[in-house]
Design a protein around this motif. Sequence first.
Motif, PDB file in Angstrom:
ATOM      1  N   ALA A  35       4.977  13.927  14.150  1.00 54.67           N
ATOM      2  CA  ALA A  35       4.390  12.880  13.186  1.00 54.67           C
ATOM      3  C   ALA A  35       4.868  13.185  11.607  1.00 54.67           C
ATOM      4  CB  ALA A  35       2.868  12.699  13.447  1.00 54.67           C
ATOM      5  N   PHE A  36       4.586  14.400  11.418  1.00 60.60           N
ATOM      6  CA  PHE A  36       4.840  14.922  10.019  1.00 60.60           C
ATOM      7  C   PHE A  36       6.734  14.498   9.841  1.00 60.60           C
ATOM      8  CE2 PHE A  36       1.673  18.538  10.338  1.00 60.60           C
ATOM      9  CZ  PHE A  36       0.748  17.620  10.121  1.00 60.60           C
ATOM     10  N   LEU A  37       7.301  14.707  10.761  1.00 60.85           N
ATOM     11  CA  LEU A  37       8.793  14.313  10.601  1.00 60.85           C
ATOM     12  C   LEU A  37       8.948  12.959  10.285  1.00 60.85           C
ATOM     13  CD1 LEU A  37      11.545  15.111  10.791  1.00 60.85           C
ATOM     14  CD2 LEU A  37      11.601  14.814  13.385  1.00 60.85           C
ATOM     15  N   VAL A  38       8.322  12.016  11.022  1.00 58.13           N
ATOM     16  CA  VAL A  38       8.294  10.540  10.885  1.00 58.13           C
ATOM     17  C   VAL A  38       7.842  10.241   9.374  1.00 58.13           C
ATOM     18  CG1 VAL A  38       7.237   8.181  11.682  1.00 58.13           C
ATOM     19  CG2 VAL A  38       8.204   9.894  13.416  1.00 58.13           C
ATOM     20  N   VAL A  39       6.626  10.900   9.310  1.00 59.11           N
ATOM     21  CA  VAL A  39       6.177  10.818   7.857  1.00 59.11           C
ATOM     22  C   VAL A  39       7.149  11.101   6.500  1.00 59.11           C
ATOM     23  CG1 VAL A  39       4.167  11.205   6.126  1.00 59.11           C
ATOM     24  CG2 VAL A  39       3.900  10.759   8.445  1.00 59.11           C
ATOM     25  N   GLY A  40       7.594  12.116   6.826  1.00 54.94           N
ATOM     26  CA  GLY A  40       8.430  12.623   5.887  1.00 54.94           C
ATOM     27  C   GLY A  40       9.919  11.829   5.816  1.00 54.94           C
ATOM     28  N   ILE A  41      10.348  11.332   6.702  1.00 57.20           N
ATOM     29  CA  ILE A  41      11.553  10.252   6.680  1.00 57.20           C
ATOM     30  C   ILE A  41      11.008   9.085   5.945  1.00 57.20           C
ATOM     31  CG2 ILE A  41      13.194   9.167   7.901  1.00 57.20           C
ATOM     32  CD1 ILE A  41      13.227  11.330   9.965  1.00 57.20           C
ATOM     33  N   PHE A  42      10.003   8.737   6.301  1.00 58.66           N
ATOM     34  CA  PHE A  42       9.375   7.431   5.756  1.00 58.66           C
ATOM     35  C   PHE A  42       9.233   7.463   4.373  1.00 58.66           C
ATOM     36  CE2 PHE A  42       6.029   4.541   4.313  1.00 58.66           C
ATOM     37  CZ  PHE A  42       6.422   3.304   4.706  1.00 58.66           C
ATOM     38  N   LEU A  43       8.526   8.573   3.955  1.00 65.65           N
ATOM     39  CA  LEU A  43       8.470   8.864   2.499  1.00 65.65           C
ATOM     40  C   LEU A  43       9.901   8.952   1.676  1.00 65.65           C
ATOM     41  CD1 LEU A  43       5.323  11.101   2.527  1.00 65.65           C
ATOM     42  CD2 LEU A  43       5.556   8.624   1.892  1.00 65.65           C
ATOM     43  N   ALA A  44      10.593   9.685   2.153  1.00 64.36           N
ATOM     44  CA  ALA A  44      12.130   9.791   1.616  1.00 64.36           C
ATOM     45  C   ALA A  44      12.681   8.387   1.379  1.00 64.36           C
ATOM     46  CB  ALA A  44      12.841  10.887   2.538  1.00 64.36           C
ATOM     47  N   ALA A  45      12.628   7.562   2.560  1.00 59.46           N
ATOM     48  CA  ALA A  45      13.519   6.236   2.515  1.00 59.46           C
ATOM     49  C   ALA A  45      12.525   5.393   1.447  1.00 59.46           C
ATOM     50  CB  ALA A  45      13.156   5.644   3.765  1.00 59.46           C
ATOM     51  N   MET A  46      11.367   5.544   1.282  1.00 61.21           N
ATOM     52  CA  MET A  46      10.524   4.892   0.092  1.00 61.21           C
ATOM     53  C   MET A  46      11.017   5.305  -1.174  1.00 61.21           C
ATOM     54  SD  MET A  46       9.032   2.346   1.608  1.00 61.21           S
ATOM     55  CE  MET A  46       7.855   1.703   0.256  1.00 61.21           C
ATOM     56  N   VAL A  47      11.040   6.518  -1.360  1.00 57.71           N
ATOM     57  CA  VAL A  47      11.442   7.080  -2.849  1.00 57.71           C
ATOM     58  C   VAL A  47      12.851   6.706  -3.120  1.00 57.71           C
ATOM     59  CG1 VAL A  47      11.536   9.232  -4.265  1.00 57.71           C
ATOM     60  CG2 VAL A  47       9.602   8.857  -2.705  1.00 57.71           C
ATOM     61  N   ARG A  48      13.573   6.991  -2.222  1.00 59.90           N
ATOM     62  CA  ARG A  48      15.053   6.774  -2.662  1.00 59.90           C
ATOM     63  C   ARG A  48      15.445   5.403  -2.346  1.00 59.90           C
ATOM     64  NH1 ARG A  48      18.310  11.156  -3.473  1.00 59.90           N
ATOM     65  NH2 ARG A  48      17.254  13.347  -2.966  1.00 59.90           N
ATOM     66  N   GLN A  49      14.586   4.541  -1.790  1.00 60.26           N
ATOM     67  CA  GLN A  49      14.938   2.865  -1.548  1.00 60.26           C
ATOM     68  C   GLN A  49      16.293   2.998  -0.673  1.00 60.26           C
ATOM     69  OE1 GLN A  49      14.771   0.969  -5.249  1.00 60.26           O
ATOM     70  NE2 GLN A  49      12.673   1.252  -5.606  1.00 60.26           N
ATOM     71  N   VAL A  50      16.319   3.649   0.457  1.00 63.85           N
ATOM     72  CA  VAL A  50      17.369   3.589   1.466  1.00 63.85           C
ATOM     73  C   VAL A  50      16.725   2.896   2.636  1.00 63.85           C
ATOM     74  CG1 VAL A  50      18.998   4.839   2.653  1.00 63.85           C
ATOM     75  CG2 VAL A  50      18.197   5.812   0.446  1.00 63.85           C
ATOM     76  N   ASN A  51      17.396   1.666   2.789  1.00 70.01           N
ATOM     77  CA  ASN A  51      16.956   0.945   4.081  1.00 70.01           C
ATOM     78  C   ASN A  51      17.358   1.723   5.255  1.00 70.01           C
ATOM     79  OD1 ASN A  51      15.800  -0.943   2.519  1.00 70.01           O
ATOM     80  ND2 ASN A  51      17.964  -2.256   2.256  1.00 70.01           N
ATOM     81  N   LEU A  52      18.465   2.264   5.509  1.00 67.17           N
ATOM     82  CA  LEU A  52      18.578   2.982   6.727  1.00 67.17           C
ATOM     83  C   LEU A  52      17.793   4.094   6.968  1.00 67.17           C
ATOM     84  CD1 LEU A  52      21.146   3.213   8.805  1.00 67.17           C
ATOM     85  CD2 LEU A  52      22.156   4.750   7.294  1.00 67.17           C
ATOM     86  N   LEU A  53      17.323   4.745   6.074  1.00 66.94           N
ATOM     87  CA  LEU A  53      16.417   5.936   6.280  1.00 66.94           C
ATOM     88  C   LEU A  53      14.830   4.993   6.687  1.00 66.94           C
ATOM     89  CD1 LEU A  53      16.754   8.471   3.578  1.00 66.94           C
ATOM     90  CD2 LEU A  53      17.342   8.730   5.889  1.00 66.94           C
ATOM     91  N   LEU A  54      14.815   3.848   6.195  1.00 68.55           N
ATOM     92  CA  LEU A  54      13.529   3.274   6.587  1.00 68.55           C
ATOM     93  C   LEU A  54      13.540   2.604   7.912  1.00 68.55           C
ATOM     94  CD1 LEU A  54      10.915   2.182   5.681  1.00 68.55           C
ATOM     95  CD2 LEU A  54      11.946  -0.044   4.694  1.00 68.55           C
ATOM     96  N   LEU A  55      14.805   2.335   8.390  1.00 71.51           N
ATOM     97  CA  LEU A  55      14.923   1.791   9.738  1.00 71.51           C
ATOM     98  C   LEU A  55      14.874   3.042  10.741  1.00 71.51           C
ATOM     99  CD1 LEU A  55      15.850  -0.169  11.851  1.00 71.51           C
ATOM    100  CD2 LEU A  55      18.300   0.214  11.199  1.00 71.51           C
ATOM    101  N   LEU A  56      15.481   4.178  10.525  1.00 74.93           N
ATOM    102  CA  LEU A  56      15.524   5.379  11.163  1.00 74.93           C
ATOM    103  C   LEU A  56      14.029   5.691  11.268  1.00 74.93           C
ATOM    104  CD1 LEU A  56      16.821   7.773  12.686  1.00 74.93           C
ATOM    105  CD2 LEU A  56      16.847   8.814  10.483  1.00 74.93           C
ATOM    106  N   SER A  57      13.195   5.793  10.451  1.00 79.41           N
ATOM    107  CA  SER A  57      11.840   6.078  10.474  1.00 79.41           C
ATOM    108  C   SER A  57      11.021   5.462  11.558  1.00 79.41           C
ATOM    109  CB  SER A  57      11.086   5.991   8.979  1.00 79.41           C
ATOM    110  OG  SER A  57      10.903   4.942   8.389  1.00 79.41           O
ATOM    111  N   GLY A  58      11.398   4.048  11.370  1.00 72.64           N
ATOM    112  CA  GLY A  58      10.566   3.069  12.336  1.00 72.64           C
ATOM    113  C   GLY A  58      11.245   3.394  13.912  1.00 72.64           C
TER     114      GLY A  58
END
Length: 417
Positions: free
Chosen positions: A19-42
């Motif tokens: 769960a920490f890994l998922v939250v970390g990837i999601f926060l990184a995607a939101m900060v950097r505004q990278v849609n690919l990371l947001l899709l990966l977190s989902g």
Amino acid sequence: MSAQSKVTVRLTPVGRYYAFLVVGIFLAAMVRQVNLLLLLSGLIAAPLFLSWQMARRNIRRLSIRRRVPSRVCAGDLMVVDLELEVSSRRGKAWMVSVSDRIQRDGCSSDSGGESVRVFFPYVDGTGARALAYRGRIARRGCYTLGPIVLATRFPLGLFEARRQVDLRDQIIVCPRLGRLTENWNRRHHFTYDGGSRSERCADRVSGDFYGLRSWQIGDSPRLVHWRSSARHGELLVRQFDRPRQQHLTVLLNLCCRAGQHMNRDAVKNEQDVEKAISFVATVIHDLCRKGGRSLLLGVSAEDITWLGGPASPGFLQRAMDLLTRVEPSEGDHLVTLFAEARRRSPQHADFLLVTTSPLRFRPELSANSGDHAARGETSGKRPGQAGAVARDFRVEVIDVTSGNLENIFEYQTVAGS
């Protein structure tokens, strides 16, 4: 069948890291505004939801049953059967852990309880799956089994679903039985000399063959062993085992001196108490197995309790229930117990007195019972009014604190222990 109860689902240690890994990837995607990371977190979060849903569904459809013996003896093997079943015919459950708890009545929930875990790898709707766990309970008493906790981490081990089932059973752990040694058997090997008048009239003799003795006037000719008589040149008659006394009074005196629970002798006193109870239980078990006599059991602890009746399975069960629950007291009621036993017992009764109180401190009992400290066995006359008929009785005293129990009683060795 167990009733439904609330299901709790929580993250496992591996699930928390995931769960920490998922939250970390999601926060990184939101900060950097990278849609690919947001899709990966989902995509990574999907197994979390799948694991939560399947674990919760699997545990809700399970029901559990338990079969437990009503009573066992301390130290004997106890087998508890568990049956796990899926309520839905098409339902399935994998990797189910069943935790059962055994606790002695009177102990706190934090101490004195033991947990047992049984693992069911797979259960489907075609029928119940049965497994068993085995163990030995060393201490006598009344025990409660339950509640049962069902748990599973299937399929991915990220979530653990748990459900507590309030399924409770009672089991009575009777005193541990031992073995009476040859010294005891020789001491209590009552011989039946020839036959009584009533049995000679009945043309039969009861009991097991014991030995031969010389013929005496009044012996029945049916008891003559002609072959041995011809070989020895004199008439020999057969002897048969038979209890000379048909009534036995068993007395158990359990006490500990005031403040003994605070010193180092507490363990020794507890061992003496348990051994005394086991010895009395073994004697009663042996007598009830043989039958043919009446028994009176008196137990002195906080109060004096009496049980009487013929030697039978019913008396054995009542005696075991009493010996299971009895606890020693700081008061010593030995003299009162013995006096009441003499009043309750019939004429010519035998007495067996087992005590955890050192007899050297009881001169008043010695005056009534004779020199039992030296011989362990004595005889006397029941006191009565002038001119009354004297009533003979015999008392055998077992002082557990003196160590004389070791020669006549021993615990059976448990296989595999």
